[in-house]
Design a protein around this motif. Sequence first.
Motif, PDB file in Angstrom:
ATOM      1  N   SER A 141     -35.275 -49.453 -32.828  1.00 40.32           N
ATOM      2  CA  SER A 141     -35.975 -50.526 -32.118  1.00 40.32           C
ATOM      3  C   SER A 141     -35.060 -51.207 -31.102  1.00 40.32           C
ATOM      4  CB  SER A 141     -36.520 -51.557 -33.106  1.00 40.32           C
ATOM      5  OG  SER A 141     -35.458 -52.244 -33.750  1.00 40.32           O
ATOM      6  N   VAL A 142     -33.788 -50.786 -31.044  1.00 41.47           N
ATOM      7  CA  VAL A 142     -32.849 -51.353 -30.079  1.00 41.47           C
ATOM      8  C   VAL A 142     -32.160 -50.225 -29.313  1.00 41.47           C
ATOM      9  CG1 VAL A 142     -32.422 -53.434 -31.442  1.00 41.47           C
ATOM     10  CG2 VAL A 142     -30.931 -51.462 -31.737  1.00 41.47           C
ATOM     11  N   MET A 143     -31.677 -50.578 -28.133  1.00 39.42           N
ATOM     12  CA  MET A 143     -30.976 -49.606 -27.310  1.00 39.42           C
ATOM     13  C   MET A 143     -29.599 -49.312 -27.924  1.00 39.42           C
ATOM     14  SD  MET A 143     -30.465 -49.806 -23.156  1.00 39.42           S
ATOM     15  CE  MET A 143     -32.026 -50.655 -23.014  1.00 39.42           C
ATOM     16  N   CYS A 144     -29.161 -48.097 -27.790  1.00 40.14           N
ATOM     17  CA  CYS A 144     -27.850 -47.671 -28.302  1.00 40.14           C
ATOM     18  C   CYS A 144     -26.741 -48.425 -27.570  1.00 40.14           C
ATOM     19  CB  CYS A 144     -27.698 -46.169 -28.088  1.00 40.14           C
ATOM     20  SG  CYS A 144     -26.055 -45.539 -28.443  1.00 40.14           S
ATOM     21  N   GLY A 145     -25.875 -49.075 -28.333  1.00 40.02           N
ATOM     22  CA  GLY A 145     -24.776 -49.829 -27.743  1.00 40.02           C
ATOM     23  C   GLY A 145     -23.810 -48.955 -26.978  1.00 40.02           C
ATOM     24  N   GLY A 146     -23.536 -47.768 -27.489  1.00 39.73           N
ATOM     25  CA  GLY A 146     -22.655 -46.839 -26.790  1.00 39.73           C
ATOM     26  C   GLY A 146     -23.249 -46.385 -25.467  1.00 39.73           C
ATOM     27  N   PHE A 147     -24.564 -46.174 -25.455  1.00 33.22           N
ATOM     28  CA  PHE A 147     -25.274 -45.799 -24.231  1.00 33.22           C
ATOM     29  C   PHE A 147     -25.136 -46.912 -23.194  1.00 33.22           C
ATOM     30  CE2 PHE A 147     -29.427 -46.217 -21.978  1.00 33.22           C
ATOM     31  CZ  PHE A 147     -29.344 -45.100 -21.165  1.00 33.22           C
ATOM     32  N   VAL A 148     -25.380 -48.152 -23.621  1.00 34.53           N
ATOM     33  CA  VAL A 148     -25.293 -49.304 -22.716  1.00 34.53           C
ATOM     34  C   VAL A 148     -23.891 -49.407 -22.122  1.00 34.53           C
ATOM     35  CG1 VAL A 148     -25.381 -51.821 -22.579  1.00 34.53           C
ATOM     36  CG2 VAL A 148     -27.130 -50.591 -23.868  1.00 34.53           C
ATOM     37  N   GLN A 149     -22.885 -49.312 -22.970  1.00 31.02           N
ATOM     38  CA  GLN A 149     -21.501 -49.419 -22.517  1.00 31.02           C
ATOM     39  C   GLN A 149     -21.159 -48.293 -21.543  1.00 31.02           C
ATOM     40  OE1 GLN A 149     -18.660 -49.321 -25.707  1.00 31.02           O
ATOM     41  NE2 GLN A 149     -16.916 -49.524 -24.354  1.00 31.02           N
ATOM     42  N   TYR A 150     -21.582 -47.068 -21.862  1.00 35.47           N
ATOM     43  CA  TYR A 150     -21.292 -45.916 -21.009  1.00 35.47           C
ATOM     44  C   TYR A 150     -21.960 -46.067 -19.647  1.00 35.47           C
ATOM     45  CZ  TYR A 150     -20.404 -41.077 -19.703  1.00 35.47           C
ATOM     46  OH  TYR A 150     -19.968 -39.953 -19.051  1.00 35.47           O
ATOM     47  N   VAL A 151     -23.222 -46.491 -19.635  1.00 36.63           N
ATOM     48  CA  VAL A 151     -23.938 -46.675 -18.374  1.00 36.63           C
ATOM     49  C   VAL A 151     -23.262 -47.754 -17.537  1.00 36.63           C
ATOM     50  CG1 VAL A 151     -26.098 -47.497 -17.349  1.00 36.63           C
ATOM     51  CG2 VAL A 151     -26.154 -45.789 -19.165  1.00 36.63           C
ATOM     52  N   ARG A 152     -22.921 -48.872 -18.148  1.00 34.86           N
ATOM     53  CA  ARG A 152     -22.273 -49.957 -17.401  1.00 34.86           C
ATOM     54  C   ARG A 152     -20.944 -49.513 -16.793  1.00 34.86           C
ATOM     55  NH1 ARG A 152     -23.600 -54.840 -21.617  1.00 34.86           N
ATOM     56  NH2 ARG A 152     -25.751 -55.155 -20.918  1.00 34.86           N
ATOM     57  N   GLU A 153     -20.212 -48.689 -17.531  1.00 34.87           N
ATOM     58  CA  GLU A 153     -18.896 -48.260 -17.058  1.00 34.87           C
ATOM     59  C   GLU A 153     -18.967 -47.122 -16.047  1.00 34.87           C
ATOM     60  OE1 GLU A 153     -14.621 -46.817 -18.939  1.00 34.87           O
ATOM     61  OE2 GLU A 153     -16.107 -47.789 -20.229  1.00 34.87           O
ATOM     62  N   TYR A 154     -19.820 -46.135 -16.293  1.00 36.48           N
ATOM     63  CA  TYR A 154     -19.820 -44.928 -15.469  1.00 36.48           C
ATOM     64  C   TYR A 154     -21.051 -44.720 -14.594  1.00 36.48           C
ATOM     65  CZ  TYR A 154     -15.916 -43.718 -18.502  1.00 36.48           C
ATOM     66  OH  TYR A 154     -14.740 -43.736 -19.189  1.00 36.48           O
ATOM     67  N   HIS A 155     -22.147 -45.400 -14.907  1.00 34.59           N
ATOM     68  CA  HIS A 155     -23.388 -45.217 -14.132  1.00 34.59           C
ATOM     69  C   HIS A 155     -24.081 -46.550 -13.885  1.00 34.59           C
ATOM     70  CE1 HIS A 155     -23.442 -40.828 -14.204  1.00 34.59           C
ATOM     71  NE2 HIS A 155     -22.924 -40.942 -15.412  1.00 34.59           N
ATOM     72  N   PRO A 156     -23.408 -47.480 -13.207  1.00 30.39           N
ATOM     73  CA  PRO A 156     -24.014 -48.795 -12.979  1.00 30.39           C
ATOM     74  C   PRO A 156     -25.267 -48.741 -12.106  1.00 30.39           C
ATOM     75  CG  PRO A 156     -21.981 -48.567 -11.722  1.00 30.39           C
ATOM     76  CD  PRO A 156     -22.082 -47.367 -12.625  1.00 30.39           C
ATOM     77  N   GLU A 157     -25.500 -47.614 -11.462  1.00 35.86           N
ATOM     78  CA  GLU A 157     -26.706 -47.467 -10.639  1.00 35.86           C
ATOM     79  C   GLU A 157     -27.973 -47.320 -11.487  1.00 35.86           C
ATOM     80  OE1 GLU A 157     -25.613 -43.202 -11.558  1.00 35.86           O
ATOM     81  OE2 GLU A 157     -24.518 -45.044 -11.226  1.00 35.86           O
ATOM     82  N   LEU A 158     -27.828 -47.016 -12.770  1.00 39.45           N
ATOM     83  CA  LEU A 158     -28.986 -46.848 -13.654  1.00 39.45           C
ATOM     84  C   LEU A 158     -29.448 -48.211 -14.164  1.00 39.45           C
ATOM     85  CD1 LEU A 158     -27.884 -43.699 -15.695  1.00 39.45           C
ATOM     86  CD2 LEU A 158     -29.437 -43.809 -13.739  1.00 39.45           C
ATOM     87  N   ASP A 159     -30.753 -48.448 -14.100  1.00 38.15           N
ATOM     88  CA  ASP A 159     -31.337 -49.724 -14.512  1.00 38.15           C
ATOM     89  C   ASP A 159     -31.747 -49.662 -15.981  1.00 38.15           C
ATOM     90  OD1 ASP A 159     -32.680 -52.118 -14.814  1.00 38.15           O
ATOM     91  OD2 ASP A 159     -34.047 -51.786 -13.127  1.00 38.15           O
ATOM     92  N   LEU A 160     -31.008 -50.349 -16.832  1.00 39.34           N
ATOM     93  CA  LEU A 160     -31.293 -50.351 -18.267  1.00 39.34           C
ATOM     94  C   LEU A 160     -32.474 -51.242 -18.638  1.00 39.34           C
ATOM     95  CD1 LEU A 160     -27.650 -50.424 -19.668  1.00 39.34           C
ATOM     96  CD2 LEU A 160     -29.176 -48.469 -19.443  1.00 39.34           C
ATOM     97  N   SER A 161     -32.932 -52.067 -17.695  1.00 38.96           N
ATOM     98  CA  SER A 161     -34.073 -52.937 -17.998  1.00 38.96           C
ATOM     99  C   SER A 161     -35.401 -52.205 -17.865  1.00 38.96           C
ATOM    100  CB  SER A 161     -34.055 -54.172 -17.092  1.00 38.96           C
ATOM    101  OG  SER A 161     -34.310 -53.796 -15.745  1.00 38.96           O
ATOM    102  N   VAL A 162     -35.353 -50.976 -17.371  1.00 40.26           N
ATOM    103  CA  VAL A 162     -36.550 -50.178 -17.165  1.00 40.26           C
ATOM    104  C   VAL A 162     -36.584 -49.051 -18.193  1.00 40.26           C
ATOM    105  CG1 VAL A 162     -37.742 -48.649 -15.548  1.00 40.26           C
ATOM    106  CG2 VAL A 162     -36.545 -50.674 -14.703  1.00 40.26           C
TER     107      VAL A 162
END
Length: 106
Positions: free
Chosen positions: A59-80
């Motif tokens: 029911s929650v987003m993966c913390g590792g996924f969030v951290q990886y996206v923020r560090e390596y793929h900031p162009e991806l919108d996690l709010s969508v």
Amino acid sequence: MNKWRKQQVVVLMVAQLAHLHSLMNQKKFKTYGCLPSAYDIIQMKKKSGHNWACHGNESVMCGGFVQYVREYHPELDLSVGNLISYKTWYYEGEEVALIEVSTKSN
């Protein structure tokens, strides 16, 4: 094969195994075969627009996924996007998991 050549082969094999062991002990390689790689998860996000769910609490987003996206793929919108189910991905495959997540309402 002469004795000297056999020793060379053994040394090379030991070096390769040591390198493989080193790679496998790095955090980014520790999925133990039960999680997709970071590359695969990012590709699912890019293909579907959906996010990877925590395998312990879907029911929650993966913390590792969030951290990886923020560090390596900031162009991806996690709010969508909805959450891609680990259980569905693991037991039924990526295609079924992406179909399932696409049918969920936000």
